[in-house]
Write a protein that holds these residues in place. Sequence first.
Motif, PDB file in Angstrom:
ATOM      1  N   VAL A  41     -27.538  38.437 -37.481  1.00  0.00           N
ATOM      2  CA  VAL A  41     -26.784  39.301 -38.377  1.00  0.00           C
ATOM      3  C   VAL A  41     -25.370  39.556 -37.850  1.00  0.00           C
ATOM      4  O   VAL A  41     -24.451  39.798 -38.616  1.00  0.00           O
ATOM      5  CB  VAL A  41     -27.558  40.622 -38.556  1.00  0.00           C
ATOM      6  CG1 VAL A  41     -26.680  41.714 -39.085  1.00  0.00           C
ATOM      7  CG2 VAL A  41     -28.726  40.416 -39.486  1.00  0.00           C
ATOM      8  N   ARG A  42     -25.203  39.462 -36.533  1.00  0.00           N
ATOM      9  CA  ARG A  42     -23.908  39.873 -35.991  1.00  0.00           C
ATOM     10  C   ARG A  42     -23.050  38.732 -35.449  1.00  0.00           C
ATOM     11  O   ARG A  42     -21.854  38.886 -35.280  1.00  0.00           O
ATOM     12  CB  ARG A  42     -24.131  40.847 -34.845  1.00  0.00           C
ATOM     13  CG  ARG A  42     -24.730  42.132 -35.296  1.00  0.00           C
ATOM     14  CD  ARG A  42     -24.585  43.167 -34.209  1.00  0.00           C
ATOM     15  NE  ARG A  42     -25.557  44.227 -34.393  1.00  0.00           N
ATOM     16  CZ  ARG A  42     -25.987  44.998 -33.419  1.00  0.00           C
ATOM     17  NH1 ARG A  42     -25.553  44.826 -32.200  1.00  0.00           N
ATOM     18  NH2 ARG A  42     -26.858  45.940 -33.679  1.00  0.00           N
ATOM     19  N   ALA A  43     -23.675  37.614 -35.122  1.00  0.00           N
ATOM     20  CA  ALA A  43     -22.938  36.620 -34.343  1.00  0.00           C
ATOM     21  C   ALA A  43     -22.177  35.651 -35.229  1.00  0.00           C
ATOM     22  O   ALA A  43     -22.418  35.552 -36.429  1.00  0.00           O
ATOM     23  CB  ALA A  43     -23.898  35.855 -33.450  1.00  0.00           C
ATOM     24  N   ASP A  44     -21.275  34.915 -34.603  1.00  0.00           N
ATOM     25  CA  ASP A  44     -20.489  33.891 -35.265  1.00  0.00           C
ATOM     26  C   ASP A  44     -21.286  32.596 -35.246  1.00  0.00           C
ATOM     27  O   ASP A  44     -21.418  31.956 -34.214  1.00  0.00           O
ATOM     28  CB  ASP A  44     -19.153  33.743 -34.528  1.00  0.00           C
ATOM     29  CG  ASP A  44     -18.230  32.763 -35.225  1.00  0.00           C
ATOM     30  OD1 ASP A  44     -18.705  31.910 -36.008  1.00  0.00           O
ATOM     31  OD2 ASP A  44     -17.022  32.848 -34.977  1.00  0.00           O
TER      32      ASP A  44
ATOM     33  N   SER B 202     -20.619  29.772 -36.231  1.00  0.00           N
ATOM     34  CA  SER B 202     -19.910  28.513 -35.999  1.00  0.00           C
ATOM     35  C   SER B 202     -19.690  28.219 -34.531  1.00  0.00           C
ATOM     36  O   SER B 202     -19.269  27.133 -34.175  1.00  0.00           O
ATOM     37  CB  SER B 202     -18.557  28.540 -36.712  1.00  0.00           C
ATOM     38  OG  SER B 202     -17.705  29.467 -36.071  1.00  0.00           O
ATOM     39  N   GLN B 203     -19.957  29.173 -33.664  1.00  0.00           N
ATOM     40  CA  GLN B 203     -19.709  28.935 -32.236  1.00  0.00           C
ATOM     41  C   GLN B 203     -21.027  28.972 -31.466  1.00  0.00           C
ATOM     42  O   GLN B 203     -21.551  30.051 -31.179  1.00  0.00           O
ATOM     43  CB  GLN B 203     -18.784  30.017 -31.682  1.00  0.00           C
ATOM     44  CG  GLN B 203     -17.443  30.060 -32.379  1.00  0.00           C
ATOM     45  CD  GLN B 203     -16.531  31.077 -31.743  1.00  0.00           C
ATOM     46  OE1 GLN B 203     -16.017  30.852 -30.655  1.00  0.00           O
ATOM     47  NE2 GLN B 203     -16.345  32.196 -32.411  1.00  0.00           N
TER      48      GLN B 203
ATOM     49  N   LYS C 212     -21.187  31.048 -28.186  1.00  0.00           N
ATOM     50  CA  LYS C 212     -21.141  32.493 -28.407  1.00  0.00           C
ATOM     51  C   LYS C 212     -22.452  32.991 -28.981  1.00  0.00           C
ATOM     52  O   LYS C 212     -22.905  34.087 -28.663  1.00  0.00           O
ATOM     53  CB  LYS C 212     -20.002  32.818 -29.389  1.00  0.00           C
ATOM     54  CG  LYS C 212     -18.742  33.285 -28.720  1.00  0.00           C
ATOM     55  CD  LYS C 212     -17.805  33.896 -29.745  1.00  0.00           C
ATOM     56  CE  LYS C 212     -16.704  34.683 -29.084  1.00  0.00           C
ATOM     57  NZ  LYS C 212     -15.826  35.285 -30.081  1.00  0.00           N
TER      58      LYS C 212
ATOM     59  N   LYS D 282      -8.800  36.779 -34.705  1.00  0.00           N
ATOM     60  CA  LYS D 282      -9.987  35.962 -34.435  1.00  0.00           C
ATOM     61  C   LYS D 282      -9.656  34.969 -33.342  1.00  0.00           C
ATOM     62  O   LYS D 282      -8.640  34.277 -33.420  1.00  0.00           O
ATOM     63  CB  LYS D 282     -10.424  35.209 -35.702  1.00  0.00           C
ATOM     64  CG  LYS D 282     -11.583  34.274 -35.491  1.00  0.00           C
ATOM     65  CD  LYS D 282     -12.885  35.021 -35.289  1.00  0.00           C
ATOM     66  CE  LYS D 282     -14.040  34.065 -35.085  1.00  0.00           C
ATOM     67  NZ  LYS D 282     -15.290  34.768 -34.753  1.00  0.00           N
TER      68      LYS D 282
ATOM     69  N   PHE E  90     -11.166  31.795 -30.858  1.00  0.00           N
ATOM     70  CA  PHE E  90     -12.209  30.829 -30.526  1.00  0.00           C
ATOM     71  C   PHE E  90     -12.019  30.463 -29.072  1.00  0.00           C
ATOM     72  O   PHE E  90     -11.099  29.731 -28.717  1.00  0.00           O
ATOM     73  CB  PHE E  90     -12.090  29.584 -31.416  1.00  0.00           C
ATOM     74  CG  PHE E  90     -12.490  29.843 -32.832  1.00  0.00           C
ATOM     75  CD1 PHE E  90     -11.546  30.113 -33.794  1.00  0.00           C
ATOM     76  CD2 PHE E  90     -13.824  29.810 -33.192  1.00  0.00           C
ATOM     77  CE1 PHE E  90     -11.915  30.360 -35.106  1.00  0.00           C
ATOM     78  CE2 PHE E  90     -14.211  30.053 -34.492  1.00  0.00           C
ATOM     79  CZ  PHE E  90     -13.254  30.331 -35.462  1.00  0.00           C
TER      80      PHE E  90
ATOM     81  N   ARG F  52     -13.273  31.899 -44.185  1.00  0.00           N
ATOM     82  CA  ARG F  52     -14.639  32.196 -43.753  1.00  0.00           C
ATOM     83  C   ARG F  52     -14.813  33.675 -43.416  1.00  0.00           C
ATOM     84  O   ARG F  52     -15.867  34.249 -43.658  1.00  0.00           O
ATOM     85  CB  ARG F  52     -14.998  31.338 -42.547  1.00  0.00           C
ATOM     86  CG  ARG F  52     -15.391  29.936 -42.930  1.00  0.00           C
ATOM     87  CD  ARG F  52     -15.834  29.160 -41.726  1.00  0.00           C
ATOM     88  NE  ARG F  52     -16.412  27.886 -42.122  1.00  0.00           N
ATOM     89  CZ  ARG F  52     -16.861  26.987 -41.270  1.00  0.00           C
ATOM     90  NH1 ARG F  52     -16.790  27.234 -39.980  1.00  0.00           N
ATOM     91  NH2 ARG F  52     -17.377  25.863 -41.690  1.00  0.00           N
TER      92      ARG F  52
ATOM     93  N   VAL G 268     -18.640  34.712 -43.631  1.00  0.00           N
ATOM     94  CA  VAL G 268     -19.424  33.661 -42.976  1.00  0.00           C
ATOM     95  C   VAL G 268     -19.355  33.823 -41.464  1.00  0.00           C
ATOM     96  O   VAL G 268     -20.335  33.608 -40.752  1.00  0.00           O
ATOM     97  CB  VAL G 268     -18.901  32.279 -43.400  1.00  0.00           C
ATOM     98  CG1 VAL G 268     -19.560  31.180 -42.606  1.00  0.00           C
ATOM     99  CG2 VAL G 268     -19.142  32.073 -44.882  1.00  0.00           C
ATOM    100  N   ILE G 269     -18.174  34.168 -40.981  1.00  0.00           N
ATOM    101  CA  ILE G 269     -18.051  34.454 -39.555  1.00  0.00           C
ATOM    102  C   ILE G 269     -17.370  35.813 -39.400  1.00  0.00           C
ATOM    103  O   ILE G 269     -16.645  36.251 -40.296  1.00  0.00           O
ATOM    104  CB  ILE G 269     -17.228  33.370 -38.809  1.00  0.00           C
ATOM    105  CG1 ILE G 269     -15.809  33.292 -39.380  1.00  0.00           C
ATOM    106  CG2 ILE G 269     -17.921  32.029 -38.900  1.00  0.00           C
ATOM    107  CD1 ILE G 269     -14.927  32.316 -38.642  1.00  0.00           C
ATOM    108  N   PRO G 270     -17.593  36.477 -38.301  1.00  0.00           N
ATOM    109  CA  PRO G 270     -16.990  37.799 -38.133  1.00  0.00           C
ATOM    110  C   PRO G 270     -15.593  37.701 -37.528  1.00  0.00           C
ATOM    111  O   PRO G 270     -15.296  36.776 -36.775  1.00  0.00           O
ATOM    112  CB  PRO G 270     -17.949  38.489 -37.151  1.00  0.00           C
ATOM    113  CG  PRO G 270     -18.512  37.379 -36.340  1.00  0.00           C
ATOM    114  CD  PRO G 270     -18.529  36.153 -37.204  1.00  0.00           C
TER     115      PRO G 270
ATOM    116  N   PHE H 141     -18.668  42.843 -41.743  1.00  0.00           N
ATOM    117  CA  PHE H 141     -19.300  41.529 -41.644  1.00  0.00           C
ATOM    118  C   PHE H 141     -20.662  41.528 -42.319  1.00  0.00           C
ATOM    119  O   PHE H 141     -21.127  40.534 -42.842  1.00  0.00           O
ATOM    120  CB  PHE H 141     -19.426  41.143 -40.172  1.00  0.00           C
ATOM    121  CG  PHE H 141     -20.020  39.786 -39.943  1.00  0.00           C
ATOM    122  CD1 PHE H 141     -21.072  39.622 -39.043  1.00  0.00           C
ATOM    123  CD2 PHE H 141     -19.551  38.666 -40.595  1.00  0.00           C
ATOM    124  CE1 PHE H 141     -21.614  38.376 -38.805  1.00  0.00           C
ATOM    125  CE2 PHE H 141     -20.091  37.414 -40.369  1.00  0.00           C
ATOM    126  CZ  PHE H 141     -21.135  37.270 -39.469  1.00  0.00           C
ATOM    127  N   GLY H 142     -21.302  42.661 -42.282  1.00  0.00           N
ATOM    128  CA  GLY H 142     -22.647  42.705 -42.825  1.00  0.00           C
ATOM    129  C   GLY H 142     -22.703  42.956 -44.321  1.00  0.00           C
ATOM    130  O   GLY H 142     -23.740  42.789 -44.936  1.00  0.00           O
TER     131      GLY H 142
END
Lengths: 658, 239, 134
Positions: A223-226, A228-229, A232, B12, B14, B48, B53-55, B70-71
Amino acid sequence: MYRALFFKEWKDKLSLWAFGAGLLVFALLAAAGWPGAKDHRDLVAGVILVLYFPAMGLLLGASAFEAEFRNDAWAYLLSRPVGKGGVWTVKYLALLSMLAALWLVFAGFMGTVPGLRAIVQGLRLPVAFRAEISFLPWSLLLSLLFFTAGFSLSFLSRKGSTVLFAALLAGLALAFVAYGEATVVLGFLRDEWFDEAQWLHAFRWGLAFMGAALAAASILTFVRADFSQPRKKAAAFAKHAVPLLVAAVLITAVWTALLPRAGQMSISLSRGAGGEAYIDAFPGGLYVYEPARDKVRRIAPSGFLNWLTGLSSSSFNAGKKILFSKIERGKSPYGAVNLWIMDADGSDKRRLLGAGLPPADPRSRLSASSYVLSRDTGRIAFLDEEARDKPVKGRPPLWSMNADGTGLVNHPLDSAVFENRKEYRLFLLPWTAAGDGILLCQWSSDSAKPSKMWLADLKSGKFRILLESFGLGWAIAPSPDGRWLAVAMKTMEGSVPHLAVAIIDLNTLEIRRIDVPGERNISRPRWNPDSGRLAFFVRRESPKGSGAYVLTVVSVPDGKILSAKEMTAVESTGDLYGLDWLRDGNRLVFSDPRGDRCLKILASDLGEEKRIPFPVTPSGAQTPFAIMTSGDTVLAVDTNANRLWRLDLRTERWKKIY
Amino acid sequence: MSELLRIERLSKNFGRRSVLRDFHLTIESGRVYGLLGRSGEGKTTLARILMGVIPADGGTIHYKSRRITFGASDYKREFGYVPEDPFFYDGLTVRGLLALNARFYPRWDAKRAAADLERFGLEPKAKIATLSRGTKLKLELVAALAAAPELLILDDPTSGLDVPTRRDFLRDIIRELAASGTTILFATHLVHELERVVERLLILHGGCLILDEDFDAVKGRHQASLEDIFTSLVSGDGK
Amino acid sequence: MIRVDTTSFVPIYEQIKTEIVRLVAAGVLKPDAPLPSIRDLATEILVNPNTVARAYRELEREGLISTRQGSGSFVSADARADVDEERKAHLGRIFDASIAEAGTFGLGPEDILKLFKERLRVAGGGGRKGGRHE
């Protein structure tokens, strides 16, 4: 929309499920129909339970996010207006339902294919007394655990093999931790008898808590994580999982520590020398039934009487003293059996043998496998547990000492007593009235060899055989007045068996035989309160093949059979513990839990006088209702529920008293 | 024109690379926003994050004055999203995918979806895995538009497609605009399509917007083609 | 019919306006003729409908077109007149440029006139009657 997602899971994984189902059906057919050895069928059934279901659980769980990793469909799913927690949950439930469907296939086969159910239910691993691992429920639990492990990790990596491997490791690691925890908490933190059944219970709960922690970490991370990584994600998962697993370990420890102490593993009744009813609840303690208060009173904790001898009243004497053994921590994981003595009301407890004594005292290294108080409560004879079955050099097993622990004497044993020691068990019988000799039973476990009763003269050190009989052992009863010993005997003349009851006079050591018609054996004789009569079951041959049971009453002084009545086979299952005399010494009561489900009062001619139904319906294989009279009451033990009931003969009302 | 979306201090990262940094943007309803940015500089990341889709690592997003976390998921009912690379489940058919998608959106217009399918010449029974990239794009658009979104986010969907396909795509967008006045955030690195439709020009560089102005004004001031404007600004020697 | 050049620095809505004016001036769009709807025009020339809408709005403000609710936009009845003025001014500018150019070649007004009539004759075959197309 959750419904759409649910069914989508089925559509996605249908081929995997079908493969699994096909494999299962094939294996089940093999298990059911394999011609020849039953072992093969057991093996296949065992493999299904132990390997297939956990593995299928793992596969289903690990495949959870496979479709999402293809084409980056996870970005599609997560960009839809649907809560991520909901997505996780629906997936979990959908895949779980697939696992459940496989179990249903299994259950269907179990229900319809004859013989398969018997095979599956027969798959058990006995772990200890009353604790066993039954394959079926454990397979359910393990398949659920590995499913959860696989599912919890499945969104962390797009490589299926990585997920499978990691989940397998996780599942095994968690099982290992749960195992260790159950052992540590129960074995060390709780100072009591290590109960395997409880341990299994704790282990199960440990697995459940760990699995739940893993699932919780998974959903929180998802629920919280990304997504795509990958790194992580994994780091976030670890960050959630570690504290949750630690919490699970702690909760399991607390849960286990708070588990109610193991229920009584057994309750048995013994009659004291003064006629009192003693209740031995293991591991609860020793209780006496007080008819005046109609209550049980605890007089000693965690003790048990030496039930191996079946001669409980050898531990008592004229209501003055009670000799009892208590299990305490010791060398073996089952503890050490230490001997104690106390007054009949529970006061003045003294340790007689065992590690609690000062190390310099030789008694501290002894433990008693069998023990007897002399009639005047002055002397104790016992067999050292270690040496009972094999001789310890320079230390024969027979000892005696004063009731206060002084005067320890090691008595040499006739080597004939020790011959073929693998086939015999030794236990002690009452002292002679004069206190100078002890009766010792050399019981043969080989039904082809007779058991022997020896008289050990403690002064002269000489041994002689008093009796030889087949099946000597349970069927020995001292009289309430302490003067006689009744022994059920079976001798062979050529190939013809003869049954008799031997009455040994403990004063003079004279033996009288009362012959009893019958061929197979005689059950434990019961003396009536004035020591004038004996009641017992005689098992005879019968044209039916299973034998007939004849309840017989003999008069001891004149050695005559007073009455005999053939009982049904069902009735006579009470022959061991279900028969006792009423206070008048005339009438008998016996328990018929299987047939008519009641207590039956018999008149002196053994005609049925009255029936009193049981308060509960007993079930199960163990002897359900052992009884003992005490005054105008009958105490009855429900050995399945381990409860003690009391019947008031005047009002015919039952009351649960323990 | 009311404020539809307000993004403040969005960031954001990465790893050590900071893709979005102190990103601010306010989107008003009914307009077409063109987001220019070089490949890999954060357009997809922004899309996204907006689509949940991503936070994000920091910052806030408000949609219709309500904070979006995000939720949160309800707000996505009003968003349409066409990603850079098609991202449908490949095991489904065209019809199956639209049926699945429909379950998420209360405003789904099945008739419109069917009509669009026909107009694009998409075969409902075709398996998604067998479709060409351009066809998948059309399907993406059908799926996005049938839900009647308030905000349509296009994340460089036409890159790699041939000119006629890109033209078709543009035409469909314009039809949608004409019909419903949908707000559009059109992120791309291909400037040519953008020039025809963009009203407000955004240029993303170095993690945040270095330009946020009405397109006509920009054009008037620079007196250059969009391509030249973009190149010059992004290369660092802009006016 | 209407073309826009995105590479030009002229805003698209200006270009649309200019094109419509040109068409009215050329008589292709007659007074009271309907204009394509915003949607149709936008879809045809591939521009943002808002841009088309803006062009239409400004043309309406300038009186060249009028919008009737529900029916769409139309060329104004008196558009021609304005357009005529505009056209005259526009053509005048073109002629002025040609005259100046001719002057640099040393042509006087009579030579210019003779040349003009000759060009008219050549061009007379095509043109208004809709004859040959080049």
